[in-house]
Write an enzyme that holds these catalytic residues in place. Structure first.
Site, PDB file in Angstrom:
ATOM      1  N   HIS A  64      -7.126  -5.417   2.267  1.00 32.09           N
ATOM      2  CA  HIS A  64      -5.871  -4.855   2.959  1.00 32.09           C
ATOM      3  C   HIS A  64      -5.328  -5.906   3.905  1.00 32.09           C
ATOM      4  O   HIS A  64      -6.483  -6.505   4.753  1.00 32.09           O
ATOM      5  CB  HIS A  64      -6.272  -3.545   3.824  1.00 32.09           C
ATOM      6  CG  HIS A  64      -6.945  -2.445   3.080  1.00 32.09           C
ATOM      7  ND1 HIS A  64      -5.826  -1.356   2.626  1.00 32.09           N
ATOM      8  CD2 HIS A  64      -8.160  -2.308   2.244  1.00 32.09           C
ATOM      9  CE1 HIS A  64      -6.680  -0.564   1.821  1.00 32.09           C
ATOM     10  NE2 HIS A  64      -7.883  -1.129   1.848  1.00 32.09           N
ATOM     11  N   ASP A  93       0.929  -1.215  -0.119  1.00 26.14           N
ATOM     12  CA  ASP A  93       0.065  -0.174   0.020  1.00 26.14           C
ATOM     13  C   ASP A  93       0.831   1.285   0.081  1.00 26.14           C
ATOM     14  O   ASP A  93       1.979   1.338   0.710  1.00 26.14           O
ATOM     15  CB  ASP A  93      -0.745  -0.046   1.062  1.00 26.14           C
ATOM     16  CG  ASP A  93      -2.110   0.914   0.998  1.00 26.14           C
ATOM     17  OD1 ASP A  93      -1.811   2.161   1.169  1.00 26.14           O
ATOM     18  OD2 ASP A  93      -3.203   0.563   1.191  1.00 26.14           O
ATOM     19  N   ILE A  94       0.451   2.333  -0.925  1.00 28.89           N
ATOM     20  CA  ILE A  94       1.409   3.413  -0.783  1.00 28.89           C
ATOM     21  C   ILE A  94       1.355   4.290   0.274  1.00 28.89           C
ATOM     22  O   ILE A  94       1.938   5.467   0.704  1.00 28.89           O
ATOM     23  CB  ILE A  94       1.083   4.278  -2.136  1.00 28.89           C
ATOM     24  CG1 ILE A  94      -0.352   4.729  -2.203  1.00 28.89           C
ATOM     25  CG2 ILE A  94       1.465   3.289  -3.358  1.00 28.89           C
ATOM     26  CD1 ILE A  94      -0.504   5.632  -3.476  1.00 28.89           C
ATOM     27  N   VAL A 115     -10.711   3.028  -4.615  1.00 28.99           N
ATOM     28  CA  VAL A 115     -10.376   2.508  -5.698  1.00 28.99           C
ATOM     29  C   VAL A 115     -11.560   1.530  -6.017  1.00 28.99           C
ATOM     30  O   VAL A 115     -11.382   0.447  -5.388  1.00 28.99           O
ATOM     31  CB  VAL A 115      -8.983   2.107  -5.911  1.00 28.99           C
ATOM     32  CG1 VAL A 115      -8.756   1.213  -7.189  1.00 28.99           C
ATOM     33  CG2 VAL A 115      -7.735   3.054  -5.708  1.00 28.99           C
ATOM     34  N   HIS A 131     -10.677  -5.129  -3.764  1.00 33.29           N
ATOM     35  CA  HIS A 131      -9.392  -5.606  -2.945  1.00 33.29           C
ATOM     36  C   HIS A 131      -9.445  -5.602  -1.548  1.00 33.29           C
ATOM     37  O   HIS A 131     -10.356  -5.247  -0.940  1.00 33.29           O
ATOM     38  CB  HIS A 131      -8.373  -4.201  -3.288  1.00 33.29           C
ATOM     39  CG  HIS A 131      -8.614  -2.939  -2.943  1.00 33.29           C
ATOM     40  ND1 HIS A 131      -9.533  -2.066  -3.414  1.00 33.29           N
ATOM     41  CD2 HIS A 131      -8.317  -2.103  -1.816  1.00 33.29           C
ATOM     42  CE1 HIS A 131      -9.603  -1.068  -2.733  1.00 33.29           C
ATOM     43  NE2 HIS A 131      -8.904  -1.091  -1.685  1.00 33.29           N
TER      44      HIS A 131
END
Length: 115
Positions: A103, A31-32, A97, A101
């Protein structure tokens, strides 16, 4: 690939990402904006916008997500301390987004409620 999807572009290699795992169905990258010492995104290659858009055919794929999360937590060394797998669905839950997805978070004590 959906042309305007950030995660589709990372999966395709059009945008760089720090990929830690990839196979025929799933891609995992850092993750950014990490919220824990270990924070990875587990992303299906198949473009599914939200949890609400999953079909019956996707059930096995989601099982693979959780098996992979456990395997990565063990490999990275944070499984025994505990970890969290999170899916946000829609903007009110924090989804930013529009590609399904999950995390994978670990390496710190998690609190409850989460947010």
């Amino acid at each position: 690939m959906t042309d305007n999807c950030l995660f589709c572009k990372i999966i395709a290699g059009a945008i760089p990402g720090k990929i830690v795992h990839q196979d025929e169905e799933l891609v995992v990258f850092e993750d950014i904006a990490p919220q824990a010492p270990f924070h990875y995104l587990i992303v299906p290659r198949k473009h599914i916008p939200t949890t609400l858009d999953m079909a019956e055919v996707d059930e096995a794929l989601i099982g693979r997500v959780f098996r992979l999360a456990a395997r990565l937590a063990r490999q990275m060394g944070f499984a025994e301390e505990g970890f969290r797998v999170v899916n946000n669905c829609n903007a009110g839950a924090g989804q930013t987004v529009w590609h399904l997805h999950f995390h994978l978070l670990g390496g710190r004590k998690m609190t409850w409620p989460p947010g």
